[in-house]
Enzyme design. Structure first.
Site, PDB file in Angstrom:
ATOM      1  N   SER A 156      32.719   2.539  11.265  1.00 49.07           N
ATOM      2  CA  SER A 156      32.937   1.768  12.487  1.00 49.07           C
ATOM      3  C   SER A 156      31.686   1.724  13.348  1.00 49.07           C
ATOM      4  O   SER A 156      30.878   2.671  13.356  1.00 49.07           O
ATOM      5  CB  SER A 156      34.059   2.460  13.264  1.00 49.07           C
ATOM      6  OG  SER A 156      34.091   2.021  14.595  1.00 49.07           O
ATOM      7  N   TYR A 203      37.651   9.723  17.740  1.00 49.39           N
ATOM      8  CA  TYR A 203      37.784   8.750  16.656  1.00 49.39           C
ATOM      9  C   TYR A 203      36.420   8.474  16.007  1.00 49.39           C
ATOM     10  O   TYR A 203      36.256   8.544  14.793  1.00 49.39           O
ATOM     11  CB  TYR A 203      38.393   7.448  17.199  1.00 49.39           C
ATOM     12  CG  TYR A 203      38.298   6.289  16.229  1.00 49.39           C
ATOM     13  CD1 TYR A 203      39.110   6.228  15.109  1.00 49.39           C
ATOM     14  CD2 TYR A 203      37.371   5.258  16.432  1.00 49.39           C
ATOM     15  CE1 TYR A 203      39.004   5.161  14.206  1.00 49.39           C
ATOM     16  CE2 TYR A 203      37.265   4.198  15.545  1.00 49.39           C
ATOM     17  CZ  TYR A 203      38.087   4.151  14.435  1.00 49.39           C
ATOM     18  OH  TYR A 203      37.972   3.106  13.550  1.00 49.39           O
ATOM     19  N   LYS A 259      34.627   9.335  12.019  1.00 49.57           N
ATOM     20  CA  LYS A 259      33.932   8.403  11.109  1.00 49.57           C
ATOM     21  C   LYS A 259      32.566   8.978  10.710  1.00 49.57           C
ATOM     22  O   LYS A 259      32.159   8.895   9.552  1.00 49.57           O
ATOM     23  CB  LYS A 259      33.764   7.032  11.775  1.00 49.57           C
ATOM     24  CG  LYS A 259      35.073   6.307  12.041  1.00 49.57           C
ATOM     25  CD  LYS A 259      35.766   5.927  10.748  1.00 49.57           C
ATOM     26  CE  LYS A 259      37.104   5.264  10.959  1.00 49.57           C
ATOM     27  NZ  LYS A 259      37.866   5.085   9.724  1.00 49.57           N
TER      28      LYS A 259
HETATM   29  P1  NAD Z   1      45.609  -0.186  10.230  1.00 49.53           P
HETATM   30  O1  NAD Z   1      46.238   0.871  11.051  1.00 49.53           O
HETATM   31  O2  NAD Z   1      46.240  -1.535  10.236  1.00 49.53           O
HETATM   32  O3  NAD Z   1      45.442   0.296   8.719  1.00 49.53           O
HETATM   33  C1  NAD Z   1      45.249   1.652   8.377  1.00 49.53           C
HETATM   34  C2  NAD Z   1      46.321   1.990   7.372  1.00 49.53           C
HETATM   35  O4  NAD Z   1      46.183   3.358   6.973  1.00 49.53           O
HETATM   36  C3  NAD Z   1      47.735   1.835   7.946  1.00 49.53           C
HETATM   37  O5  NAD Z   1      48.458   1.013   7.067  1.00 49.53           O
HETATM   38  C4  NAD Z   1      48.275   3.260   7.993  1.00 49.53           C
HETATM   39  O6  NAD Z   1      49.666   3.284   7.778  1.00 49.53           O
HETATM   40  C5  NAD Z   1      47.478   3.928   6.893  1.00 49.53           C
HETATM   41  N1  NAD Z   1      47.304   5.383   7.045  1.00 49.53           N
HETATM   42  C6  NAD Z   1      46.887   6.052   8.132  1.00 49.53           C
HETATM   43  N2  NAD Z   1      46.814   7.374   7.850  1.00 49.53           N
HETATM   44  C7  NAD Z   1      47.186   7.523   6.552  1.00 49.53           C
HETATM   45  C8  NAD Z   1      47.301   8.633   5.683  1.00 49.53           C
HETATM   46  N3  NAD Z   1      47.039   9.873   6.095  1.00 49.53           N
HETATM   47  N4  NAD Z   1      47.697   8.427   4.401  1.00 49.53           N
HETATM   48  C9  NAD Z   1      47.971   7.174   3.972  1.00 49.53           C
HETATM   49  N5  NAD Z   1      47.898   6.091   4.757  1.00 49.53           N
HETATM   50  C10 NAD Z   1      47.493   6.264   6.034  1.00 49.53           C
HETATM   51  O7  NAD Z   1      44.083  -0.302  10.695  1.00 49.53           O
HETATM   52  P2  NAD Z   1      42.956  -1.311  10.220  1.00 49.53           P
HETATM   53  O8  NAD Z   1      42.523  -2.072  11.422  1.00 49.53           O
HETATM   54  O9  NAD Z   1      43.367  -2.026   9.011  1.00 49.53           O
HETATM   55  O10 NAD Z   1      41.794  -0.281   9.899  1.00 49.53           O
HETATM   56  C11 NAD Z   1      41.505   0.145   8.582  1.00 49.53           C
HETATM   57  C12 NAD Z   1      40.367   1.144   8.634  1.00 49.53           C
HETATM   58  O11 NAD Z   1      39.241   0.531   9.245  1.00 49.53           O
HETATM   59  C13 NAD Z   1      40.673   2.389   9.476  1.00 49.53           C
HETATM   60  O12 NAD Z   1      40.105   3.492   8.831  1.00 49.53           O
HETATM   61  C14 NAD Z   1      39.967   2.106  10.794  1.00 49.53           C
HETATM   62  O13 NAD Z   1      39.575   3.295  11.426  1.00 49.53           O
HETATM   63  C15 NAD Z   1      38.756   1.314  10.321  1.00 49.53           C
HETATM   64  N6  NAD Z   1      38.214   0.443  11.360  1.00 49.53           N
HETATM   65  C16 NAD Z   1      38.993  -0.489  11.953  1.00 49.53           C
HETATM   66  C17 NAD Z   1      38.448  -1.305  12.956  1.00 49.53           C
HETATM   67  C18 NAD Z   1      39.297  -2.351  13.641  1.00 49.53           C
HETATM   68  O14 NAD Z   1      38.854  -2.877  14.644  1.00 49.53           O
HETATM   69  N7  NAD Z   1      40.469  -2.700  13.141  1.00 49.53           N
HETATM   70  C19 NAD Z   1      37.119  -1.152  13.337  1.00 49.53           C
HETATM   71  C20 NAD Z   1      36.345  -0.197  12.687  1.00 49.53           C
HETATM   72  C21 NAD Z   1      36.895   0.595  11.695  1.00 49.53           C
HETATM   73  C1  UD1 Z   2      37.318  -0.477  20.822  1.00 51.42           C
HETATM   74  C2  UD1 Z   2      36.908   0.971  20.799  1.00 51.42           C
HETATM   75  C3  UD1 Z   2      35.995   1.191  19.591  1.00 51.42           C
HETATM   76  C4  UD1 Z   2      36.703   0.754  18.291  1.00 51.42           C
HETATM   77  C5  UD1 Z   2      37.164  -0.702  18.423  1.00 51.42           C
HETATM   78  C6  UD1 Z   2      37.959  -1.175  17.235  1.00 51.42           C
HETATM   79  C7  UD1 Z   2      36.938   1.766  23.147  1.00 51.42           C
HETATM   80  C8  UD1 Z   2      36.083   2.207  24.297  1.00 51.42           C
HETATM   81  N1  UD1 Z   2      36.250   1.321  22.055  1.00 51.42           N
HETATM   82  O1  UD1 Z   2      36.132  -1.203  20.848  1.00 51.42           O
HETATM   83  O2  UD1 Z   2      35.623   2.541  19.496  1.00 51.42           O
HETATM   84  O3  UD1 Z   2      35.833   0.861  17.186  1.00 51.42           O
HETATM   85  O4  UD1 Z   2      37.979  -0.829  19.619  1.00 51.42           O
HETATM   86  O5  UD1 Z   2      39.184  -0.525  17.152  1.00 51.42           O
HETATM   87  O6  UD1 Z   2      38.166   1.817  23.196  1.00 51.42           O
HETATM   88  N2  UD1 Z   2      38.899  -5.605  27.056  1.00 51.42           N
HETATM   89  C9  UD1 Z   2      39.459  -6.069  28.218  1.00 51.42           C
HETATM   90  N3  UD1 Z   2      40.793  -5.935  28.400  1.00 51.42           N
HETATM   91  C10 UD1 Z   2      41.621  -5.354  27.472  1.00 51.42           C
HETATM   92  C11 UD1 Z   2      41.036  -4.886  26.265  1.00 51.42           C
HETATM   93  C12 UD1 Z   2      39.679  -5.019  26.109  1.00 51.42           C
HETATM   94  O7  UD1 Z   2      38.766  -6.582  29.088  1.00 51.42           O
HETATM   95  O8  UD1 Z   2      42.841  -5.249  27.715  1.00 51.42           O
HETATM   96  C13 UD1 Z   2      37.443  -5.779  26.848  1.00 51.42           C
HETATM   97  C14 UD1 Z   2      36.687  -4.478  26.646  1.00 51.42           C
HETATM   98  O9  UD1 Z   2      36.255  -3.967  27.869  1.00 51.42           O
HETATM   99  C15 UD1 Z   2      35.543  -4.938  25.748  1.00 51.42           C
HETATM  100  C16 UD1 Z   2      36.144  -6.081  24.925  1.00 51.42           C
HETATM  101  O10 UD1 Z   2      37.296  -6.515  25.644  1.00 51.42           O
HETATM  102  O11 UD1 Z   2      34.493  -5.469  26.520  1.00 51.42           O
HETATM  103  C17 UD1 Z   2      36.579  -5.665  23.536  1.00 51.42           C
HETATM  104  O12 UD1 Z   2      37.457  -4.539  23.633  1.00 51.42           O
HETATM  105  P1  UD1 Z   2      38.249  -3.960  22.362  1.00 51.42           P
HETATM  106  O13 UD1 Z   2      38.933  -5.070  21.657  1.00 51.42           O
HETATM  107  O14 UD1 Z   2      39.087  -2.830  22.835  1.00 51.42           O
HETATM  108  O15 UD1 Z   2      37.113  -3.455  21.400  1.00 51.42           O
HETATM  109  P2  UD1 Z   2      35.875  -2.456  21.681  1.00 51.42           P
HETATM  110  O16 UD1 Z   2      35.761  -2.085  23.096  1.00 51.42           O
HETATM  111  O17 UD1 Z   2      34.677  -3.074  21.061  1.00 51.42           O
END
Ligand code: NAD
Ligand code: UD1
Length: 348
Positions: free
Chosen positions: A135, A159, A163
């Site tokens: 991430s 979190y 990572k």
């Molecule tokens: P998500 O929650 O939709 O998917 C994660 C999945 O992992 C879920 O289906 C959950 O049920 C499963 N899970 C969690 N813990 C588990 C365990 N111990 N054993 C088996 N299954 C388990 O989230 P996502 O957005 O699809 O994210 C996927 C990955 O990407 C995560 O590792 C998340 O940290 C990473 N990630 C997501 C974002 C984002 O913005 N969505 C950004 C950066 C990194």
């Molecule tokens: C957040 C997490 C980041 C994580 C990412 C994906 C924090 C501080 N950071 O990132 O660690 O990797 O999600 O899961 O939580 N915003 C609003 N109103 C809202 C929500 C968000 O104004 O209700 C703004 C935030 O201030 C930011 C932007 O929207 O400027 C994006 O926010 P968000 O979608 O939460 O993502 P990140 O902050 O990038």
């Protein structure tokens, strides 16, 4: 058919990534505890693909990556069936930043201990190819320059630390195995949107914290208003800037990473997966309203603790190494995300 284990494969990014992999002819063994998802996403994937896949290309097993006997069964049964797991795409993890601050041990246990169990069983079964969901939250960016992979690693939440820890574990395994693993740490920026069909999308089981799912809920009346965190950031319009990437572009990046690992010698890749373009909160909200012809009432509030003004990828590495390029723009992200929301206002 090469057998790929997808951990967390019924979740948001995992389910979308299944599509290019199935189209590319891989067999997918999907495991998920469903702590934040439902296996219905797999039925929807099949619906999208219609007859363009074979049923034996997807199998789903409900289970937890911390459960080693469960993992062992997956790897050993695959060998018995003459189709050993050749690589893992490791999505499984908890991802709420705020929850990780409240319950850090849960995050260390689930994300880090879970990954150790997985890597241990992979080692035992000589499966040494992994694409890992890292991430952008690992960076401590305070500048207004796009972030390079070599930028300072300085997470500010538990979190983010989990990572970094998993990346470090993978690096030490690589070293101790005399560099025999193929590892791609994909550092995602902000994935949003949904598959263009509207059949699969982001389905947070709890109240969402991230901007895009909140915009969608406000637009369809499930929430009253969007709170915009801060209006005096040093940015073009005073609101925070992020690098939003269409979920299907991110899915394609996983496909490209897997193929790259299979084609090349053992190595570790750290890649920023973003578009390289910054969009402010106001720009995103205004674009969403314009392309979807809907209303998103908003109000400015205090800044959120831990927020940063500018988080955008320098994506030169990923585009040149994987020969992958994001194809979809912000308008497409807004259209597809809204389509999913409208078709599934109560989730799956
Ligand atoms: P998500 O929650 O939709 O998917 C994660 C999945 O992992 C879920 O289906 C959950 O049920 C499963 N899970 C969690 N813990 C588990 C365990 N111990 N054993 C088996 N299954 C388990 O989230 P996502 O957005 O699809 O994210 C996927 C990955 O990407 C995560 O590792 C998340 O940290 C990473 N990630 C997501 C974002 C984002 O913005 N969505 C950004 C950066 C990194
Ligand atoms: C957040 C997490 C980041 C994580 C990412 C994906 C924090 C501080 N950071 O990132 O660690 O990797 O999600 O899961 O939580 N915003 C609003 N109103 C809202 C929500 C968000 O104004 O209700 C703004 C935030 O201030 C930011 C932007 O929207 O400027 C994006 O926010 P968000 O979608 O939460 O993502 P990140 O902050 O990038």
């Amino acid at each position: 058919m090469r057998n790929i284990l997808i951990t967390g494969g019924t979740g948001y990014i995992g389910s979308h990534t299944c599509l290019p992999l199935l189209k590319g002819g891989y067999k997918l063994t999907i495991i998920d505890s469903n702590v934040n998802s439902t296996p219905t996403s797999i039925e929807r994937i099949k619906k999208i693909l219609k007859n363009n896949f074979s049923e034996n290309q997807i199998s789903f097993f409900k289970g937890d990556i911390r459960d080693k006997p469960f993992l062992e069964n997956i790897f050993s049964n695959a060998i018995k069936e003459n189709n050993p797991v050749e690589a893992v795409i490791h999505f499984a993890g908890l991802k709420s930043v705020s929850e990780s601050i409240e319950k850090p041990l849960l995050y260390w246990e689930n994300n880090v201990f879970g990954s150790i169990c997985l890597i241990d069983i992979m080692t035992k079964y000589e499966c040494r190819n992994i694409v890992f969901s890292s991430s952008a939250s690992i960076y401590g960016n305070t500048s207004f320059e796009p972030i390079l992979e070599t930028s300072e690693i300085k997470p500010c939440t538990p979190y983010g630390y989990t990572k970094v820890a998993i990346e470090n574990i993978l690096a030490s395994i690589f070293k101790s195995s005399k560099n025999s693993w193929r590892i791609a740490n994909l550092r995602y920026f902000n994935p949003i949107g949904a598959h263009e069909s509207g059949f699969i999308g982001e389905n947070p089981l709890d109240t969402p914290n991230n901007l895009f799912p909140i915009i969608c809920r406000v637009a369809n009346g499930k929430m009253n208003e969007l709170q915009i965190f801060g209006k005096d950031w040093p940015t073009i319009d005073g609101t925070g800037i992020r690098d939003y990437i269409h979920i299907m572009d991110l899915a394609d990046a996983h496909y490209a990473a897997l193929e790259f690992l299979f084609r090349n010698k053992p190595q570790i890749l750290n890649l920023n997966v973003g578009t390289g373009n910054g969009t402010s909160v106001l720009e995103l909200v205004n674009k969403f309203m314009k392309v979807n012809k809907c209303n998103v009432p908003y109000r400015f509030t205090e800044k959120r603790l831990g927020d940063l003004p500018f988080i955008v990828a320098n994506n030169t590495q990923v585009t040149s190494i994987l020969k992958w390029k994001p194809k979809r723009n912000i308008e497409q992200m807004c259209i597809d995300g809204w389509k999913w929301q409208q078709k599934n206002s109560n989730g799956y």
